[in-house]
Design an enzyme around this catalytic site. Structure first.
Site, PDB file in Angstrom:
ATOM      1  N   ASN A   8     -20.858  49.363  -0.975  1.00 58.98           N
ATOM      2  CA  ASN A   8     -19.879  48.272  -0.922  1.00 58.98           C
ATOM      3  C   ASN A   8     -18.484  48.690  -1.380  1.00 58.98           C
ATOM      4  O   ASN A   8     -17.498  48.028  -1.013  1.00 58.98           O
ATOM      5  CB  ASN A   8     -20.403  47.114  -1.801  1.00 58.98           C
ATOM      6  CG  ASN A   8     -19.331  46.125  -2.176  1.00 58.98           C
ATOM      7  OD1 ASN A   8     -18.995  45.224  -1.413  1.00 58.98           O
ATOM      8  ND2 ASN A   8     -18.748  46.290  -3.367  1.00 58.98           N
ATOM      9  N   TYR A  66      -7.872  51.592   7.308  1.00 60.40           N
ATOM     10  CA  TYR A  66      -9.021  50.772   6.883  1.00 60.40           C
ATOM     11  C   TYR A  66      -9.934  50.468   8.079  1.00 60.40           C
ATOM     12  O   TYR A  66     -11.161  50.598   7.985  1.00 60.40           O
ATOM     13  CB  TYR A  66      -8.477  49.487   6.259  1.00 60.40           C
ATOM     14  CG  TYR A  66      -9.518  48.528   5.736  1.00 60.40           C
ATOM     15  CD1 TYR A  66     -10.157  48.769   4.511  1.00 60.40           C
ATOM     16  CD2 TYR A  66      -9.853  47.380   6.437  1.00 60.40           C
ATOM     17  CE1 TYR A  66     -11.100  47.877   4.023  1.00 60.40           C
ATOM     18  CE2 TYR A  66     -10.787  46.488   5.949  1.00 60.40           C
ATOM     19  CZ  TYR A  66     -11.406  46.737   4.738  1.00 60.40           C
ATOM     20  OH  TYR A  66     -12.345  45.854   4.250  1.00 60.40           O
ATOM     21  N   ASP A  83     -16.713  57.878  -8.953  1.00 60.32           N
ATOM     22  CA  ASP A  83     -15.824  57.732  -7.805  1.00 60.32           C
ATOM     23  C   ASP A  83     -16.658  58.159  -6.592  1.00 60.32           C
ATOM     24  O   ASP A  83     -17.044  59.336  -6.489  1.00 60.32           O
ATOM     25  CB  ASP A  83     -14.605  58.644  -7.999  1.00 60.32           C
ATOM     26  CG  ASP A  83     -13.703  58.703  -6.770  1.00 60.32           C
ATOM     27  OD1 ASP A  83     -14.060  58.124  -5.721  1.00 60.32           O
ATOM     28  OD2 ASP A  83     -12.638  59.333  -6.862  1.00 60.32           O
ATOM     29  N   VAL A  84     -16.925  57.228  -5.677  1.00 61.67           N
ATOM     30  CA  VAL A  84     -17.852  57.535  -4.578  1.00 61.67           C
ATOM     31  C   VAL A  84     -17.310  58.610  -3.632  1.00 61.67           C
ATOM     32  O   VAL A  84     -18.069  59.169  -2.854  1.00 61.67           O
ATOM     33  CB  VAL A  84     -18.239  56.270  -3.765  1.00 61.67           C
ATOM     34  CG1 VAL A  84     -19.055  55.312  -4.614  1.00 61.67           C
ATOM     35  CG2 VAL A  84     -17.011  55.593  -3.165  1.00 61.67           C
ATOM     36  N   ARG A  88     -17.309  43.869  -9.440  1.00 57.61           N
ATOM     37  CA  ARG A  88     -16.478  42.677  -9.156  1.00 57.61           C
ATOM     38  C   ARG A  88     -16.509  42.365  -7.657  1.00 57.61           C
ATOM     39  O   ARG A  88     -17.051  43.151  -6.865  1.00 57.61           O
ATOM     40  CB  ARG A  88     -15.049  42.885  -9.652  1.00 57.61           C
ATOM     41  CG  ARG A  88     -14.349  44.080  -9.031  1.00 57.61           C
ATOM     42  CD  ARG A  88     -13.005  44.316  -9.722  1.00 57.61           C
ATOM     43  NE  ARG A  88     -12.425  45.584  -9.368  1.00 57.61           N
ATOM     44  CZ  ARG A  88     -11.572  45.780  -8.351  1.00 57.61           C
ATOM     45  NH1 ARG A  88     -11.203  44.765  -7.601  1.00 57.61           N
ATOM     46  NH2 ARG A  88     -11.088  46.979  -8.095  1.00 57.61           N
ATOM     47  N   ALA A 146     -10.265  52.152  10.852  1.00 64.07           N
ATOM     48  CA  ALA A 146     -10.958  53.380  11.265  1.00 64.07           C
ATOM     49  C   ALA A 146     -12.124  53.675  10.325  1.00 64.07           C
ATOM     50  O   ALA A 146     -13.208  54.065  10.773  1.00 64.07           O
ATOM     51  CB  ALA A 146      -9.970  54.551  11.279  1.00 64.07           C
ATOM     52  N   ILE A 186     -13.105  37.231   3.623  1.00 63.12           N
ATOM     53  CA  ILE A 186     -13.839  36.739   2.447  1.00 63.12           C
ATOM     54  C   ILE A 186     -12.851  36.625   1.293  1.00 63.12           C
ATOM     55  O   ILE A 186     -12.077  37.560   1.043  1.00 63.12           O
ATOM     56  CB  ILE A 186     -14.980  37.711   2.061  1.00 63.12           C
ATOM     57  CG1 ILE A 186     -15.856  38.071   3.269  1.00 63.12           C
ATOM     58  CG2 ILE A 186     -15.805  37.163   0.904  1.00 63.12           C
ATOM     59  CD1 ILE A 186     -16.611  36.951   3.907  1.00 63.12           C
ATOM     60  N   GLY A 221     -19.314  49.639  -6.283  1.00 62.03           N
ATOM     61  CA  GLY A 221     -18.332  48.561  -6.396  1.00 62.03           C
ATOM     62  C   GLY A 221     -18.995  47.246  -6.800  1.00 62.03           C
ATOM     63  O   GLY A 221     -18.521  46.170  -6.457  1.00 62.03           O
TER      64      GLY A 221
HETATM   65  P1  NAP Z   1     -12.525  44.303  -4.365  1.00 59.02           P
HETATM   66  O1  NAP Z   1     -12.633  42.982  -5.037  1.00 59.02           O
HETATM   67  O2  NAP Z   1     -11.210  44.992  -4.322  1.00 59.02           O
HETATM   68  O3  NAP Z   1     -13.619  45.296  -5.013  1.00 59.02           O
HETATM   69  C1  NAP Z   1     -13.706  46.631  -4.619  1.00 59.02           C
HETATM   70  C2  NAP Z   1     -14.816  47.304  -5.392  1.00 59.02           C
HETATM   71  O4  NAP Z   1     -14.900  48.681  -4.988  1.00 59.02           O
HETATM   72  C3  NAP Z   1     -14.586  47.286  -6.886  1.00 59.02           C
HETATM   73  O5  NAP Z   1     -15.786  47.007  -7.563  1.00 59.02           O
HETATM   74  C4  NAP Z   1     -14.137  48.707  -7.207  1.00 59.02           C
HETATM   75  O6  NAP Z   1     -14.545  49.101  -8.498  1.00 59.02           O
HETATM   76  C5  NAP Z   1     -14.916  49.493  -6.155  1.00 59.02           C
HETATM   77  N1  NAP Z   1     -14.279  50.786  -5.852  1.00 59.02           N
HETATM   78  C6  NAP Z   1     -13.040  51.004  -5.343  1.00 59.02           C
HETATM   79  N2  NAP Z   1     -12.815  52.326  -5.239  1.00 59.02           N
HETATM   80  C7  NAP Z   1     -13.938  52.951  -5.691  1.00 59.02           C
HETATM   81  C8  NAP Z   1     -14.313  54.311  -5.826  1.00 59.02           C
HETATM   82  N3  NAP Z   1     -13.488  55.323  -5.462  1.00 59.02           N
HETATM   83  N4  NAP Z   1     -15.535  54.591  -6.313  1.00 59.02           N
HETATM   84  C9  NAP Z   1     -16.369  53.601  -6.682  1.00 59.02           C
HETATM   85  N5  NAP Z   1     -16.086  52.296  -6.577  1.00 59.02           N
HETATM   86  C10 NAP Z   1     -14.863  51.978  -6.086  1.00 59.02           C
HETATM   87  O7  NAP Z   1     -13.006  44.223  -2.865  1.00 59.02           O
HETATM   88  P2  NAP Z   1     -13.992  43.209  -2.117  1.00 59.02           P
HETATM   89  O8  NAP Z   1     -13.179  42.235  -1.383  1.00 59.02           O
HETATM   90  O9  NAP Z   1     -15.052  42.726  -3.059  1.00 59.02           O
HETATM   91  O10 NAP Z   1     -14.609  44.202  -1.021  1.00 59.02           O
HETATM   92  C11 NAP Z   1     -15.882  44.788  -1.169  1.00 59.02           C
HETATM   93  C12 NAP Z   1     -16.249  45.475   0.142  1.00 59.02           C
HETATM   94  O11 NAP Z   1     -16.238  44.520   1.204  1.00 59.02           O
HETATM   95  C13 NAP Z   1     -15.242  46.571   0.560  1.00 59.02           C
HETATM   96  O12 NAP Z   1     -15.922  47.638   1.159  1.00 59.02           O
HETATM   97  C14 NAP Z   1     -14.384  45.863   1.581  1.00 59.02           C
HETATM   98  O13 NAP Z   1     -13.799  46.770   2.470  1.00 59.02           O
HETATM   99  C15 NAP Z   1     -15.398  44.965   2.248  1.00 59.02           C
HETATM  100  N6  NAP Z   1     -14.813  43.826   2.954  1.00 59.02           N
HETATM  101  C16 NAP Z   1     -14.111  42.876   2.273  1.00 59.02           C
HETATM  102  C17 NAP Z   1     -13.583  41.799   2.979  1.00 59.02           C
HETATM  103  C18 NAP Z   1     -12.817  40.709   2.304  1.00 59.02           C
HETATM  104  O14 NAP Z   1     -12.311  39.820   3.022  1.00 59.02           O
HETATM  105  N7  NAP Z   1     -12.701  40.686   0.980  1.00 59.02           N
HETATM  106  C19 NAP Z   1     -13.781  41.697   4.353  1.00 59.02           C
HETATM  107  C20 NAP Z   1     -14.489  42.687   5.012  1.00 59.02           C
HETATM  108  C21 NAP Z   1     -15.020  43.744   4.282  1.00 59.02           C
HETATM  109  P3  NAP Z   1     -13.558  49.921  -9.491  1.00 59.02           P
HETATM  110  O15 NAP Z   1     -12.272  49.204  -9.529  1.00 59.02           O
HETATM  111  O16 NAP Z   1     -14.322  49.941 -10.759  1.00 59.02           O
HETATM  112  O17 NAP Z   1     -13.474  51.298  -8.900  1.00 59.02           O
END
Ligand code: NAP
Length: 244
Positions: free
Chosen positions: A87, A152, A60-61, A13, A154, A185, A10
Site C-alpha cells: 500500500n 504516479y 523504506d520499501v 496512516r 506510470a 479516496i 504504509g
Molecule cells: P498517505 O495517507 O499519504 O499514506 C501513504 C503511506 O505510505 C504512509 O503510511 C507512508 O508512511 C507510506 N510510505 C510512503 N513512502 C514510503 C516508503 N518509501 N516506504 C514505506 N512506506 C512509505 O496515502 P493514502 O492516500 O493512504 O494512499 C495509500 C495508497 O493508496 C498509495 O499507494 C496510493 O497511491 C493509493 N491510492 C490512494 C488514493 C487516494 O485517493 N488517496 C487513490 C488511489 C490510490 P511513512 O510516512 O511512515 O513512510
C-alpha cells in the site's frame, strides 16, 4: 483467517491504516511498515487493543536491504507471512515538462520498485508455505491517466502488469496476487488537491461521493480471504463508478 500474519506497507496512516484495522478485526496479526517509525508504532500499539499481535517495522520499501530486514523481522517474530498488502505510495505531481528527473525516480522507486521488492521477498516465503495472498494498491489514474501525474500514473499502471505476471508465475503454488485500484479516496494524499479540482472530480463520480479508506479496506479484506481463493491476477476497481 484467525491468527494469520499480514504485512501492510504504509499501514501507519491513511488507507493503509484502515486496511490494517479491517484485517485486525478479522483477528489477523499485523506488521505495520513505514519510514516514520513513530506513526507506524502508534498504529501498531492501538491495533493490539483489538486482541491481536502487532509490530511496527521501520523500512523504506524502495530500499532492498530494508525490505529484506522487514521480512526477516517478520519471520523471526511470527514465523510466516500469509498476506502482503503493498500500500505504500507517494505522489510528486507536475506537468511533464516541469517534472524533475528525481521526482520521476522517487515515485517509480517507492510505488513500483517497492511493490516489486516486497513481492519478491514475500513470494520466497509464501512458496515454502504453499499459501499466500498478495494485494497491491494501484490507482484509477493508472488506467485513466491524469494531468500532472505522469510518474504516479506510470507507477500505478506498472503495478497492474507486475500483479498479473506474478499471479501467473505462482498460481500453482497456492499464492494469489491481485490489485485494488481506488478512485478518489479522502486521505492526507488528496487533501492538498484544490477545491475546484475536487468539485470537478465529484461531478465525474456516478455515486456522487468520494470514497473512504474503509471502502478500499473492505475490498482488500475480501481478496485476502478464503472466499477469494479462485481469484488471481485481477484488478478490483473501487471508485464509485468513476472508471469502468
Ligand atoms: P498517505 O495517507 O499519504 O499514506 C501513504 C503511506 O505510505 C504512509 O503510511 C507512508 O508512511 C507510506 N510510505 C510512503 N513512502 C514510503 C516508503 N518509501 N516506504 C514505506 N512506506 C512509505 O496515502 P493514502 O492516500 O493512504 O494512499 C495509500 C495508497 O493508496 C498509495 O499507494 C496510493 O497511491 C493509493 N491510492 C490512494 C488514493 C487516494 O485517493 N488517496 C487513490 C488511489 C490510490 P511513512 O510516512 O511512515 O513512510
Amino acid at each position: 483467517m484467525t491468527g494469520q500474519i499480514a504485512v501492510v506497507t504504509g499501514g501507519g496512516r491513511g488507507i493503509g491504516k484502515s486496511i490494517a484495522e479491517a484485517l485486525a478485526k478479522k483477528s489477523i496479526n499485523l506488521v505495520i511498515v513505514g519510514t516514520n517509525y513513530e506513526v507506524a508504532a502508534e498504529t501498531s500499539f492501538n491495533l493490539q487493543r483489538l486482541g491481536i499481535k502487532s509490530i511496527a517495522v521501520k523500512a523504506d520499501v524502495s530500499n532492498s536491504s530494508d525490505v529484506k530486514n522487514l521480512f526477516d523481522t517478520t519471520l523471526n517474530e511470527f514465523g510466516r507471512v500469509d498476506i502482503l498488502v503493498n500500500n505504500a505510495g507517494i505522489t510528486r505531481d507536475a506537468l511533464i515538462i516541469r517534472m524533475k528527473d528525481e521526482d520521476w525516480d522517487k515515485v517509480i522507486n517507492i510505488n513500483l520498485k517497492g511493490t516489486f521488492l516486497c513481492c519478491k521477498e514475500a513470494v520466497k516465503i509464501m512458496m515454502k508455505q504453499k499459501y499466500g495472498r498478495i494485494i497491491n494498491i494501484s490507482s484509477i489514474v493508472g488506467f485513466m491517466g491524469n494531468i500532472g501525474q505522469a510518474n504516479y500514473s506510470a507507477s500505478k499502471a506498472g503495478i497492474a502488469g507486475l500483479t498479473k505476471s506474478i499471479a501467473k508465475e505462482y498460481a500453482n503454488r497456492g499464492i494469489t496476487v491481485n490489485a485494488v485500484a481506488p478512485g478518489f479516496i479522502t486521505t492526507a494524499m488528496t487533501e492538498t488537491i484544490p477545491d475546484n479540482i475536487k468539485n470537478e472530480m465529484l461531478r465525474a463520480i456516478p455515486m456522487s461521493r468520494f470514497g473512504t479508506p474503509d471502502d478500499v479496506a473492505n475490498a482488500v479484506v475480501f481478496l485476502a480471504s478464503p472466499d477469494a481463493g479462485y481469484i488471481t491476477g485481477q484488478i478490483l476497481h473501487v471508485n464509485g463508478g468513476m472508471y469502468m
